[in-house]
Design an enzyme around this catalytic site. Structure first.
Site, PDB file in Angstrom:
ATOM      1  N   GLU A 131      -6.637  -9.649  -8.491  1.00 10.20           N
ATOM      2  CA  GLU A 131      -7.108  -9.512  -7.115  1.00 10.20           C
ATOM      3  C   GLU A 131      -7.311  -8.027  -6.856  1.00 10.20           C
ATOM      4  OE1 GLU A 131      -5.116 -13.314  -7.341  1.00 10.20           O
ATOM      5  OE2 GLU A 131      -4.163 -11.362  -7.547  1.00 10.20           O
TER       6      GLU A 131
ATOM      7  N   TYR B 156     -13.585  -2.677 -12.833  1.00 15.07           N
ATOM      8  CA  TYR B 156     -13.466  -4.056 -13.314  1.00 15.07           C
ATOM      9  C   TYR B 156     -14.831  -4.639 -13.677  1.00 15.07           C
ATOM     10  CZ  TYR B 156      -8.743  -3.566 -11.407  1.00 15.07           C
ATOM     11  OH  TYR B 156      -7.469  -3.133 -11.130  1.00 15.07           O
TER      12      TYR B 156
ATOM     13  N   ASN C  44     -11.558  -1.236  -2.119  1.00 10.61           N
ATOM     14  CA  ASN C  44     -11.249  -0.406  -3.290  1.00 10.61           C
ATOM     15  C   ASN C  44     -12.460  -0.395  -4.231  1.00 10.61           C
ATOM     16  OD1 ASN C  44     -10.171   0.987  -5.446  1.00 10.61           O
ATOM     17  ND2 ASN C  44      -8.233  -0.152  -5.451  1.00 10.61           N
TER      18      ASN C  44
END
Length: 161
Positions: free
Chosen positions: A115, A127, A120
Site C-alpha cells: 500500500e 514502484y 507519495n
C-alpha cells in the site's frame, strides 16, 4: 550517489533505536516501536540497509534504511520501506525495495503487494518503475493530519509461470 558501500542484514532488536529515529524523521505517522518489535518476534523479513565508507570496520556501518516484508502462502506484503531523510534522492529506496524483492523470490513468492499513499508520488514512481501495478484502493487507510488518506494497493507478479 553518496560514497560508501551498501549492504543488508536482518534487523535486530538492538537496531531499533536507529530504526525508530529514521522512521520518525521520515514519516508524519511513523510505525511504533511495538510494531517493529512484533514484526521481528513474528519472524517477518525485517532488514536494515547499511552504508559504510571504504575501509571502515563493519561495526561502524550506519543504518540508513529499513524494510519489513511479510511472507505467507506464496504471497508477500511489503509493509514498510524507509530510507533516512539524510539519504533521500540517492537511489537507496530502489536498492532497498529490490533487495526485499530478492528476499521474496528466495522464498518462492509469486506476488508482492503493498500500500502507498496517493500523495507519495516519489514512492509511486519507484514502484511503477519496478513493475508494480495499481490493483485497488483502500479507503481511509492511512491517518492524515485531517481525517484519513486512501491507500493505493499495488502488486508485482514475480513468477509468471
Amino acid at each position: 550517489m553518496q560514497s560508501g558501500e551498501i549492504s543488508f542484514r536482518r534487523m535486530r532488536s538492538k537496531d531499533l533505536d536507529t530504526v525508530m529515529r529514521n522512521e520518525t524523521r521520515s514519516y508524519a505517522f511513523p510505525w511504533t516501536l511495538g510494531i517493529f518489535m512484533n514484526c521481528i518476534a513474528s519472524g517477518y523479513e525485517c532488514s536494515v540497509m547499511l552504508q559504510s565508507a571504504a575501509g571502515v570496520a563493519a561495526k561502524q556501518q550506519g543504518i540508513i534504511g529499513h524494510s519489513v516484508l511479510s511472507v505467507a502462502a506464496g504471497e508477500a506484503h511489503l509493509l514498510n520501506v524507509c530510507v533516512s531523510r539524510d539519504h533521500h534522492s540517492n537511489g537507496y529506496g530502489r536498492q532497498l525495495v529490490v533487495y526485499m524483492l530478492e528476499q521474496a523470490r528466495s522464498q518462492a513468492v509469486d506476488v508482492v503487494f503493498l500500500e502507498v499513499r496517493p500523495s507519495n508520488l516519489v514512492a509511486i514512481e519507484l514502484y511503477d518503475s519496478l513493475g508494480f501495478n495499481e490493483i485497488g484502493v483502500r479507503k481511509d487507510y492511512y491517518p492524515a493530519h485531517i481525517g484519513h488518506e486512501d491507500a493505493l494497493v499495488m502488486a508485482l507478479q514475480l513468477n509468471l509461470g
